[in-house]
Write a protein that holds these residues in place. Structure first.
Motif, PDB file in Angstrom:
ATOM      1  N   UNK A   1      27.139  40.265  63.837  1.00 60.54           N
ATOM      2  CA  UNK A   1      26.878  41.326  62.865  1.00 60.54           C
ATOM      3  C   UNK A   1      28.131  41.598  62.045  1.00 60.54           C
ATOM      4  N   UNK A   2      29.268  41.669  62.722  1.00 56.72           N
ATOM      5  CA  UNK A   2      30.517  41.946  62.014  1.00 56.72           C
ATOM      6  C   UNK A   2      30.806  40.848  61.002  1.00 56.72           C
ATOM      7  N   UNK A   3      30.611  39.621  61.423  1.00 56.76           N
ATOM      8  CA  UNK A   3      30.895  38.497  60.535  1.00 56.76           C
ATOM      9  C   UNK A   3      29.966  38.487  59.326  1.00 56.76           C
ATOM     10  N   UNK A   4      28.693  38.690  59.565  1.00 56.62           N
ATOM     11  CA  UNK A   4      27.733  38.692  58.458  1.00 56.62           C
ATOM     12  C   UNK A   4      28.050  39.800  57.463  1.00 56.62           C
ATOM     13  N   UNK A   5      28.277  40.992  57.996  1.00 56.37           N
ATOM     14  CA  UNK A   5      28.550  42.119  57.103  1.00 56.37           C
ATOM     15  C   UNK A   5      29.792  41.866  56.265  1.00 56.37           C
ATOM     16  N   UNK A   6      30.815  41.322  56.900  1.00 62.65           N
ATOM     17  CA  UNK A   6      32.068  41.109  56.178  1.00 62.65           C
ATOM     18  C   UNK A   6      31.884  40.106  55.049  1.00 62.65           C
ATOM     19  N   UNK A   7      31.211  39.005  55.349  1.00 56.25           N
ATOM     20  CA  UNK A   7      31.084  37.993  54.308  1.00 56.25           C
ATOM     21  C   UNK A   7      30.124  38.447  53.216  1.00 56.25           C
TER      22      UNK A   7
ATOM     23  N   UNK B   1      31.936  41.473  51.365  1.00 59.12           N
ATOM     24  CA  UNK B   1      33.328  41.297  50.952  1.00 59.12           C
ATOM     25  C   UNK B   1      34.179  42.504  51.293  1.00 59.12           C
ATOM     26  N   UNK B   2      33.768  43.228  52.327  1.00 56.50           N
ATOM     27  CA  UNK B   2      34.553  44.373  52.779  1.00 56.50           C
ATOM     28  C   UNK B   2      34.925  44.176  54.240  1.00 56.50           C
ATOM     29  N   UNK B   3      35.409  45.236  54.836  1.00 53.85           N
ATOM     30  CA  UNK B   3      35.748  45.181  56.248  1.00 53.85           C
ATOM     31  C   UNK B   3      34.571  45.732  57.034  1.00 53.85           C
ATOM     32  N   UNK B   4      34.093  44.967  57.994  1.00 57.51           N
ATOM     33  CA  UNK B   4      32.930  45.432  58.738  1.00 57.51           C
ATOM     34  C   UNK B   4      33.350  46.122  60.018  1.00 57.51           C
ATOM     35  N   UNK B   5      32.513  47.007  60.454  1.00 59.02           N
ATOM     36  CA  UNK B   5      32.773  47.801  61.646  1.00 59.02           C
ATOM     37  C   UNK B   5      31.470  47.880  62.425  1.00 59.02           C
ATOM     38  N   UNK B   6      31.509  47.437  63.668  1.00 58.02           N
ATOM     39  CA  UNK B   6      30.287  47.449  64.467  1.00 58.02           C
ATOM     40  C   UNK B   6      30.614  47.947  65.862  1.00 58.02           C
ATOM     41  N   UNK B   7      29.786  48.829  66.400  1.00 59.90           N
ATOM     42  CA  UNK B   7      29.963  49.208  67.800  1.00 59.90           C
ATOM     43  C   UNK B   7      28.757  48.743  68.595  1.00 59.90           C
ATOM     44  N   UNK B   8      29.002  48.485  69.860  1.00 61.54           N
ATOM     45  CA  UNK B   8      27.930  47.999  70.730  1.00 61.54           C
ATOM     46  C   UNK B   8      26.916  49.111  70.958  1.00 61.54           C
TER      47      UNK B   8
ATOM     48  N   UNK C   1      22.062  53.360  71.275  1.00 64.42           N
ATOM     49  CA  UNK C   1      22.320  53.292  69.838  1.00 64.42           C
ATOM     50  C   UNK C   1      23.748  52.852  69.586  1.00 64.42           C
ATOM     51  N   UNK C   2      23.956  52.271  68.424  1.00 64.48           N
ATOM     52  CA  UNK C   2      25.285  51.860  68.010  1.00 64.48           C
ATOM     53  C   UNK C   2      25.407  52.048  66.512  1.00 64.48           C
ATOM     54  N   UNK C   3      26.504  51.561  65.983  1.00 62.04           N
ATOM     55  CA  UNK C   3      26.797  51.778  64.581  1.00 62.04           C
ATOM     56  C   UNK C   3      27.130  50.466  63.886  1.00 62.04           C
ATOM     57  N   UNK C   4      26.706  50.359  62.660  1.00 60.51           N
ATOM     58  CA  UNK C   4      27.231  49.282  61.828  1.00 60.51           C
ATOM     59  C   UNK C   4      27.719  49.885  60.527  1.00 60.51           C
ATOM     60  N   UNK C   5      28.735  49.318  59.977  1.00 69.61           N
ATOM     61  CA  UNK C   5      29.256  49.859  58.733  1.00 69.61           C
ATOM     62  C   UNK C   5      30.156  48.867  58.021  1.00 69.61           C
TER      63      UNK C   5
END
Lengths: 346, 346
Positions: free
Chosen positions: A112-118, A121-128, A306-310
């Motif tokens: 998820x972090x990798x997909x979001x970042x690419x 084009x920003x910095x991704x943040x994911x929690x389990x 629940x977790x977070x993606x951003x």
DNA sequence: TTTAGCACTCCCGAGTTGGGAGTGCTATGT
DNA sequence: ACATAGCACTCCCAACTCGGGAGTGCTAAA
């Protein structure tokens, strides 16, 4: 609040779009020529003047083009929030990647972090996915060699942790199994809180293991707060971070983590699953993020896990791209969590 | 190679020291005044001219001070390599932190990374102790619920991994235990290679599990290559990375990891435990590191379990600080690995 | 062999300047 | 009443200039 004429709205959105693309202050001339508007630069100037008055735009210098204010970005985001859609092809690619991956939480997070970042084009943040009220499910104690014992602790929600203990004296596998059986019946379905009120046990081994379980539950909470991140260098690409001082301040957030945790905590407590939040310029609360925006969503199953993606980016990040991506990834992760829980309750 | 006069040597070392501190080209005047040398600036100029001829120094422009070349740094490092000592107080602090930490490999890694980063003000790089020839020790299969089975795989060296499998059909705990027992006797003490030649089993469950074990061993190798890192933002503090382009190139290495793995691999294969290596300017092999230096050491117990610790910084990093720190941390980690192995063989 | 003296080189930061982009205002047209 | 053309004005910014200063290499003397 929507006291803008249709024309003002059009102009505001166009200007912000242009500024997001070029990172240059946008003037009336550029706007008119670039978007084939059927009114003149003078008219645009008048409207821009009004928009500046209303607090949506700002002039870096007396005679430069206009730049959006935070308020301007907010308007922009709220306008596009429900329009932005991720192209189907991208949706397929993303969901494909997830279904290709191994069914492990850790894999999902990094993916998820990798997909979001690419994508953004920003910095991704994911929690389990974190089960606020994780319930005890199963304990296993396995003698491996000498005084070393492997403790495996399984919680509802699929969270598993193992740990090697070194006891003060050797214990037979039989005695370990007995302890495990006793504790399993005692703790089944209990929450950490409930467990922590059970600190005294007749058998000394039971007692020791119980304490270790509690310690592990503590660590589990810490671990649940672990934050997966990707695309850190993307931030260095943006012109607003070209002086390394600014970039350092921002990247520091990702090394220290405490600000980030604070932020995720405060943001998610008052957000629903699937609801998207966009923080612009740190919302006055996070000084370190004054130059940045963040798109955040909560995923999972309410009350269960629940977790977070951003995604974090410069204030002029591509919301049109980021918002639907975050939303879609959150959706996919929610589905995965759902499946896991369903599987467990078969 | 040591065809330098004593005076030339003194001057070279002083100049490099000064340049490391100030990041400014060093001129004859500065050197004379700052270090109370009992010969004149003209003499220094002559000597510097000679050192430039010999390839140890370089002039950024016709009329600027001198700057060390890579060759110069190499000389500097080889001179100080055996002199540099970590103050005892720092040694105590570090070893204290390790003995405070929980006895888990993951803890040790993050701790080592954090210590190295703060002490050296560079970017730290740490890999977990990796047993090249990990031997099978113990397998446990635990039915948790429905078709879900928890597989715990313990290798010699204390490496443990658990994984939740979802079987195609429910299996009783009894049958799982039988399979586990059979596989335990079959695989005890075997290396992954030996195991991979045993692919056909009469019992279909045994067969399935065996395949899963092999998959897990594959992943274990990947995981062993996981790299812990800290202090990424330190690099942004250095003036040579002030244009974010350079910084980005360097930080990218830490996001992609492949270069880093390549580098660690190539470097460690020909280095002994405890031996320190200093790569200066990428040694012509890693274009991305042309501006950087890296201090690397291997730790662990040869043939049993070894890993890497290192620090990356600008070429003018403080070797006097970094070298002994890396060496000391490698020593502490070696001790910890030793203890773990000893405990295991009791 | 070291040192003082000196002419020479070249970077760099402080001013200076002109052009250009953009603005607001006003007057005119619709 | 609203849109537009015209115009004077503002102010940034990139280019250019220029002088000081730091550092050098060379030479000649000690």
């Amino acid at each position: 609040m929507t006291n803008l004429t249709e024309r003002q709205k059009t102009l505001l959105l166009l200007l912000i779009k242009d500024y997001i693309e070029t990172a240059q202050p946008v003037g009336s001339k550029r706007l008119a020529e670039h978007y084939h508007l059927n009114f003149s630069t003078a008219t645009i100037r008048n409207e821009m003047s009004a928009l500046t008055e209303l607090g949506y735009l700002r002039q870096p210098h007396t005679s430069a083009g206009r730049v959006p204010t935070e308020e301007g970005y907010r308007y922009f985001v709220s306008e596009m929030m429900n329009k932005a859609e991720l192209p189907e092809s991208v949706q397929h690619t993303i969901s494909h990647q997830f279904h290709q991956s191994r069914p492990e939480v850790e894999q999902w997070m990094t993916l998820a972090a990798s997909i979001l970042a690419t994508q953004s084009q920003g910095v991704s943040v994911v929690t389990a996915p974190h089960t606020e009220q994780a319930k005890f499910k199963h304990l296993e104690l396995i003698s491996t060699q000498g005084r070393q014992v492997l403790m495996v602790l399984v919680m509802m929600g699929g969270d598993v942790r193992q740990q090697i203990l070194t006891l003060t004296e050797p214990v037979t596998q039989e005695r370990l199994s007995q302890t495990a059986t006793r504790l399993n019946t005692l703790l089944a379905g209990k929450t950490p809180q409930a467990i922590s009120s059970l600190t005294t046990r007749p058998d000394p081994l039971d007692q020791d293991i119980l304490i270790l379980i509690l310690q592990d539950l503590q660590n589990r909470i810490k671990r649940a707060n672990e934050i997966y991140t990707d695309g850190l260098t993307n931030v260095l690409r943006e012109p607003e971070f070209s002086e390394s001082g600014e970039a350092r301040k921002t990247l520091k957030i990702f090394e220290e983590r405490s600000t980030l945790q604070d932020l995720l905590q405060k943001t998610t407590t008052n957000s629903n699953i699937g609801g998207l939040q966009v923080l612009i310029g740190g919302e006055g609360e996070w000084e370190e993020l004054r130059q940045c925006s963040m798109v955040i969503a909560r995923y999972g199953v309410a009350g269960m896990a629940t977790g977070m993606v951003g995604v974090l980016g410069p204030m002029r990040m591509s919301y049109a791209r980021t918002i639907p991506t975050v939303r879609y990834v959150a959706g996919v992760l929610s589905d995965l969590v759902n499946d896991t829980i369903a599987e467990e309750n078969r």
